[in-house]
Design an enzyme around this catalytic site. Structure first.
Site, PDB file in Angstrom:
ATOM      1  N   ASP A 103       0.879  -1.166   0.000  1.00 50.42           N
ATOM      2  CA  ASP A 103       0.000   0.000   0.000  1.00 50.42           C
ATOM      3  C   ASP A 103       0.913   1.211   0.000  1.00 50.42           C
ATOM      4  OD1 ASP A 103      -1.674   2.111   0.500  1.00 50.42           O
ATOM      5  OD2 ASP A 103      -2.579   1.266   2.302  1.00 50.42           O
ATOM      6  N   TYR A 116      -7.275  14.680  -8.398  1.00 51.16           N
ATOM      7  CA  TYR A 116      -6.363  14.014  -9.327  1.00 51.16           C
ATOM      8  C   TYR A 116      -5.421  15.028  -9.969  1.00 51.16           C
ATOM      9  CZ  TYR A 116      -4.772  10.894 -13.067  1.00 51.16           C
ATOM     10  OH  TYR A 116      -4.006  10.141 -13.917  1.00 51.16           O
TER      11      TYR A 116
END
Length: 252
Positions: A64, A156
């Site tokens: 992760d 984003y």
């Protein structure tokens, strides 16, 4: 293959699919020993099994990228398995569509945590290993959305712009140690993100008309850009953006 990264050790994130899966394949085919990381270990195992069946040196780990401790473990596994790293590909990323007012705290934290903090954690964890290798190359996957704007995807856009800026700062800091840091800025690439947008009824395919090459790119085309930056073919490049978008932002 020509062995353009023969003998090098690479760590690639987001390797279970899309551009990450293509990158581990291309790097391994060209002679690198690869640590492939992804949060979806089960899916990653399938991808890696296919490569190892071809005799390629690829090891799968669960990673992760938003977890700094996970990075420490990844570097340890890499060095114990293959030796010091000389290539890092910060590829893992997620896309969420909300604009400014629609982006809640959870979406912001998730996108920035993976796309931006994940790149920072990766560079911070891997640079000491690259130093032990005597130098190497870091490739951060940004986006043309870190260069130009659209009407959606605030988090984003912000995260990918940050990746480009961090890349340039790190390039300046670590150039004297023969550690090169560059970014790849993909345009619209046929990945799971595009497939998801298509399945949701979005007009994603209509965007091809705005690309000079009149098509979307493939994950392997991005991987070839990664290979170039990972290899000695780009030995005098650092702090640069390698835009691979079919010419899309040339006509913005």
């Amino acid at each position: 293959m020509t062995g353009r990264v023969q003998g090098k050790v690479a760590l690639v994130t987001g390797a279970a699919s899309g551009m990450g899966a293509a990158a581990i394949a291309v790097l391994a085919e060209e002679g690198a020993s690869v640590i492939a990381g992804d949060v979806d270990k089960a899916k990653l195992d399938g991808v890696v099994a296919e490569l190892t069946s071809e005799g390629l040196a690829v090891t799968a780990i669960e990673l992760d990228v938003a977890d700094p401790e996970g990075w420490a473990s990844a570097v340890r596994v890499a060095e114990e398995t293959y030796g010091p790293l000389s290539i890092l590909v910060n590829n893992a990323g997620i896309y969420r569509t909300p604009g400014v007012e629609e982006t809640d705290q959870a979406v912001w934290d998730q996108v920035v945590g993976v796309n931006q903090s994940g790149v920072f954690y990766g560079m911070r964890a891997v640079i000491p290993s690259i130093r032990r290798a005597g130098g190497g190359s870091i490739i951060n996957i940004a986006s043309i959305h870190g260069i130009v704007g659209t009407e959606v995807g605030t988090a984003y856009h912000a995260s990918k712009g940050a990746v480009r800026s961090m890349t340039k700062q790190a390039a300046c800091q670590y150039g004297p140690e023969n550690i090169r840091v560059n970014s790849v800025d993909p345009g619209i690439i046929e990945t799971a993100i595009v497939a998801d947008l298509r399945s949701q009824g979005g007009a994603i395919d209509e965007l091809a008309q705005f690309i000079p090459l009149k098509r979307f790119g493939s994950a392997r085309e991005i991987a070839k850009g990664v290979l170039f930056l990972a290899s000695d073919d780009s030995s005098f490049m650092t702090g640069a953006d390698l835009v691979v978008d079919g010419g899309m932002i040339a006509i913005q």
